[in-house]
Enzyme design. Structure first.
Site, short mmCIF file in Angstrom:
data_model
loop_
_atom_site.label_atom_id
_atom_site.label_comp_id
_atom_site.label_asym_id
_atom_site.label_seq_id
_atom_site.Cartn_x
_atom_site.Cartn_y
_atom_site.Cartn_z
N GLY A 40 0.87 -1.17 0.00
CA GLY A 40 0.00 0.00 0.00
C GLY A 40 0.90 1.21 0.00
O GLY A 40 1.63 1.45 0.96
N THR A 128 -1.43 -10.17 4.97
CA THR A 128 -2.47 -9.24 4.54
C THR A 128 -3.70 -9.98 4.01
O THR A 128 -4.69 -9.35 3.67
CB THR A 128 -1.93 -8.32 3.42
OG1 THR A 128 -1.52 -9.16 2.33
CG2 THR A 128 -0.75 -7.48 3.89
N GLN A 223 7.15 -3.74 0.04
CA GLN A 223 7.63 -4.39 1.27
C GLN A 223 9.02 -3.85 1.64
O GLN A 223 9.28 -2.68 1.39
CB GLN A 223 7.60 -5.92 1.13
CG GLN A 223 6.20 -6.51 1.10
CD GLN A 223 5.53 -6.42 -0.24
OE1 GLN A 223 6.10 -6.77 -1.26
NE2 GLN A 223 4.31 -5.95 -0.26
N THR A 238 7.35 -11.69 4.00
CA THR A 238 6.49 -11.95 2.86
C THR A 238 7.16 -13.05 2.02
O THR A 238 8.26 -13.51 2.35
CB THR A 238 6.21 -10.66 2.07
OG1 THR A 238 5.16 -10.91 1.14
CG2 THR A 238 7.45 -10.14 1.34
N THR A 299 -3.29 -0.93 3.44
CA THR A 299 -3.92 -2.08 2.82
C THR A 299 -4.97 -2.70 3.72
O THR A 299 -6.08 -2.98 3.30
CB THR A 299 -2.83 -3.13 2.45
OG1 THR A 299 -1.92 -2.50 1.57
CG2 THR A 299 -3.42 -4.34 1.76
N PRO A 303 -3.51 -1.12 12.94
CA PRO A 303 -2.56 -0.18 13.55
C PRO A 303 -1.15 -0.73 13.40
O PRO A 303 -0.93 -1.93 13.54
CB PRO A 303 -2.96 -0.17 15.04
CG PRO A 303 -4.04 -1.16 15.22
CD PRO A 303 -4.43 -1.73 13.89
N LEU A 331 10.57 12.73 9.12
CA LEU A 331 11.33 13.43 10.16
C LEU A 331 10.41 14.41 10.90
O LEU A 331 10.57 14.63 12.10
CB LEU A 331 12.53 14.16 9.54
CG LEU A 331 13.51 14.76 10.53
CD1 LEU A 331 14.20 13.67 11.35
CD2 LEU A 331 14.56 15.63 9.85
N ASP A 332 9.44 14.97 10.18
CA ASP A 332 8.50 15.94 10.79
C ASP A 332 7.73 15.34 11.96
O ASP A 332 7.36 16.06 12.90
CB ASP A 332 7.51 16.45 9.72
CG ASP A 332 6.79 15.32 8.99
OD1 ASP A 332 7.49 14.44 8.43
OD2 ASP A 332 5.55 15.30 8.98
P1 GDP Z 1 5.11 2.76 1.49
O1 GDP Z 1 4.31 1.51 1.58
O2 GDP Z 1 6.55 2.56 1.80
O3 GDP Z 1 4.93 3.50 0.19
O4 GDP Z 1 4.55 3.73 2.63
P2 GDP Z 1 2.99 3.95 3.02
O5 GDP Z 1 2.36 4.81 2.00
O6 GDP Z 1 2.35 2.67 3.36
O7 GDP Z 1 3.16 4.70 4.41
C1 GDP Z 1 3.86 5.91 4.50
C2 GDP Z 1 2.88 6.97 5.02
O8 GDP Z 1 3.62 8.10 5.39
C3 GDP Z 1 1.90 7.46 3.97
O9 GDP Z 1 0.71 7.84 4.63
C4 GDP Z 1 2.59 8.68 3.37
O10 GDP Z 1 1.69 9.64 2.84
C5 GDP Z 1 3.28 9.23 4.58
N1 GDP Z 1 4.55 9.91 4.36
C6 GDP Z 1 5.56 9.60 3.49
N2 GDP Z 1 6.61 10.42 3.69
C7 GDP Z 1 6.26 11.26 4.69
C8 GDP Z 1 6.93 12.31 5.39
O11 GDP Z 1 8.07 12.63 5.13
N3 GDP Z 1 6.24 12.94 6.39
C9 GDP Z 1 4.96 12.58 6.74
N4 GDP Z 1 4.37 13.23 7.73
N5 GDP Z 1 4.30 11.60 6.11
C10 GDP Z 1 4.95 10.95 5.12
P1 IMO Z 2 4.42 -1.85 1.58
O1 IMO Z 2 4.85 -2.04 0.15
C1 IMO Z 2 4.04 -3.47 5.61
C2 IMO Z 2 3.66 -7.83 5.95
C3 IMO Z 2 2.34 -8.35 6.49
C4 IMO Z 2 2.80 -9.61 7.19
C5 IMO Z 2 3.88 -10.13 6.25
C6 IMO Z 2 3.41 -11.21 5.28
O2 IMO Z 2 3.20 -1.01 1.73
O3 IMO Z 2 5.56 -1.43 2.44
P2 IMO Z 2 1.90 -11.15 3.10
O4 IMO Z 2 0.48 -10.73 2.90
O5 IMO Z 2 2.88 -10.39 2.27
O6 IMO Z 2 2.10 -12.63 2.98
O7 IMO Z 2 2.21 -10.79 4.65
O8 IMO Z 2 4.35 -9.00 5.53
N1 IMO Z 2 3.55 -6.93 4.78
C7 IMO Z 2 3.70 -5.60 4.85
N2 IMO Z 2 3.91 -4.79 5.90
N3 IMO Z 2 4.01 -2.96 4.36
C8 IMO Z 2 3.84 -3.77 3.29
O9 IMO Z 2 3.94 -3.32 2.02
C9 IMO Z 2 3.64 -5.15 3.51
N4 IMO Z 2 3.42 -6.20 2.71
C10 IMO Z 2 3.38 -7.28 3.50
O10 IMO Z 2 1.77 -7.42 7.39
O11 IMO Z 2 3.42 -9.30 8.41
MG MG Z 3 2.71 0.71 2.61
#
Ligand code: GDP
Ligand code: IMO
Ligand code: MG
Length: 428
Positions: A40, A128, A223, A238, A299, A303, A331-332
């Site tokens: 996600g 997931t 991941q 994963t 996704t 929490p 960092l914010d």
């Molecule tokens: P990803 O799966 O690695 O792409 O990360 P996610 O999108 O699942 O989670 C990162 C969350 O942090 C998202 O809600 C982003 O919009 C937010 N985000 C990313 N960079 C920053 C940042 O520098 N500051 C803040 N406050 N939020 C951020």
């Molecule tokens: P992004 O790309 C955080 C975690 C699941 C579980 C383990 C195995 O957004 O960083 P799976 O469904 O892949 O077999 O689950 O991996 N997991 C993630 N945790 N961010 C993800 O993707 C994840 N994709 C899988 O929570 O612990």
């Molecule tokens: Mg993500």
């Protein structure tokens, strides 16, 4: 001919989507190389929020061709839904290219994922539930369904029948679930075939030709290193290789074509699902990080577990992926603490470890040894230059840089595209 890989350096959700989007306008191809819709990735562009699960983040950059590589597992219902939602919001998805070798997630993979997790009880992984593990298992067992199989009905039927011969035994006899008829799967897959056909391309040639012509290819990781089936906290991982090597096997682009490997690291640590996490905070400090950082899964909505930055965790990723740069996000979110602990070593049964222990058991039993850095109270979300950051925030970044052993080239100070402090260009 730059090839640039983006890799999560912790347990996912570091902000890979935002970092990828940051480079989007200058990139010719943006490729997903591993995982599926377990990912996600959140992007905020011009005040609009987008959540990508399967589509490469580069789809939001009109000049970049989005590609789904052979290493990805595709749930076609999710893919088309994502395309439809983006299209209704005015995003052009017509240029998407999909590898003919990518594997397909079917409903029996999703069912297997859910029933095995339920059966495992306390030993569950906390997946997931998207069918990721069972689809990769079938791939390795040489009984998976690939994109190219959808275009020959008889061949598809034989493959689905072979897979279900085995799956139905397990589903009915072990898990007490209903028998799945091959016809229902074949019909569903065939119904997607026509829509998918124009997107299917020889992505290996496409990307290598692009690199030959001097185009920029960005490999968008999903991941993270510590969720990698080889390098992560096995079995709490994963079922794919999100690490940098996975970008080569997952796309058919050789390692000599890669110029940069950018590790994405959150300024603290989060994890979703089960598994060891030495710096996890189970007190109000953890709750504050979760609330301030909005740490709930994109996704599954779960929490996220929160804790302090762990330099051993990110350091191990830097080594095994050969990071050339780190992009430090969120960092914010750390504004407002008097002191910020950073884990610099572990104590395992009275023995100090300066690197990740070799055994998972030791990692599980590790007690963090913290160095406390001074915090800052200013809102930094408007900073755009390193010098704009409060000195204590600058010191925090510099200390992490030393501990990780890799330069920090970008710093996220907010979720939107422009809320970034660039220290070094990520594409030159
Ligand atoms: P990803 O799966 O690695 O792409 O990360 P996610 O999108 O699942 O989670 C990162 C969350 O942090 C998202 O809600 C982003 O919009 C937010 N985000 C990313 N960079 C920053 C940042 O520098 N500051 C803040 N406050 N939020 C951020
Ligand atoms: P992004 O790309 C955080 C975690 C699941 C579980 C383990 C195995 O957004 O960083 P799976 O469904 O892949 O077999 O689950 O991996 N997991 C993630 N945790 N961010 C993800 O993707 C994840 N994709 C899988 O929570 O612990
Ligand atoms: Mg993500």
């Amino acid at each position: 001919m730059p090839g640039i890989i983006v890799v999560g350096s912790q347990w996912g959700d570091e902000g890979k989507g935002k970092a990828t989007d940051q480079m989007g306008d200058r990139v010719d191809f943006c490729v997903r190389y591993s995982g599926g819709n377990n990912a996600g990735h959140t992007l905020v562009v011009d005040g609009e929020k987008y959540a990508m699960h399967l589509l490469p983040s580069g789809i939001l950059s009109p000049n970049s061709t989005p590609v789904i590589g052979n290493g990805v597992v595709i749930d076609l219902g999710v893919l088309f839904h994502e395309i439809d939602v983006l299209t209704s919001r005015g995003v052009d998805c017509s240029n998407l290219k999909v590898s003919s070798n990518a594997h397909i997630i079917t409903s029996y993979h999703r069912t297997m994922d859910k029933v095995t997790e339920r059966f495992a009880g306390k030993r569950r992984i906390g997946t997931t539930g998207r069918g990721i593990g069972p689809t990769y298992s079938d791939k390795i067992n040489r009984m998976g369904i690939r994109v190219q199989d959808l275009f020959d009905e008889e061949h598809l039927r034989q493959k689905v029948e072979a897979a279900l011969d085995q799956k139905n035994q397990i589903l009915v006899k072990i898990y007490n679930r209903r028998h799945i008829e091959p016809d229902e799967i074949v019909e569903e897959l065939l119904s997607y075939g026509e829509r998918l056909r124009p997107m299917v391309a020889d992505t290996v040639r496409l990307l290598n030709d692009g690199l030959d012509e001097g185009k920029i290819v960005l490999f968008e990781g999903a991941q993270a290193h510590h969720l990698d089936v080889d390098h992560g906290t096995y079995p709490y991982v994963t079922s794919s290789n999100p690490t940098a090597g996975g970008a080569c096997t997952g796309t058919g682009v050789g390692p000599t074509r890669i110029n940069r490997v950018i590790g994405i690291a959150k300024a603290y640590t989060t994890r979703v699902g089960e598994g060891p996490f030495p710096t996890e905070l189970l007190d109000e400090a953890g709750e504050k990080l979760r609330a301030d950082g909005g740490e709930f899964g994109v996704t599954t909505g779960r929490p996220r577990r929160c804790g302090w930055f762990d330099a051993l965790v990110v350091g191990a990723s830097a080594t095994a992926n050969a990071f050339t740069d780190v992009f430090l996000t969120k960092l914010d979110i750390l504004s407002g603490w008097d002191r910020i602990p950073v884990c610099v070593a572990y104590d395992v049964d009275g023995v100090r470890h300066d690197h990740l222990p070799m055994s998972q058991q030791d990692f599980t039993n590790a007690t963090p040894i913290y160095e406390e850095l001074d915090g800052w109270h200013e809102d930094i979300s408007g900073c755009r230059e390193f010098a704009d950051l409060p000195v204590k925030a600058q010191d925090y970044v510099k200390r992490l840089e030393e501990l990780i052993g890799t330069r920090i080239s970008g710093i996220g100070v907010g979720p939107s595209r422009e809320q970034t402090v660039m220290v070094h260009d990520l594409i030159d």
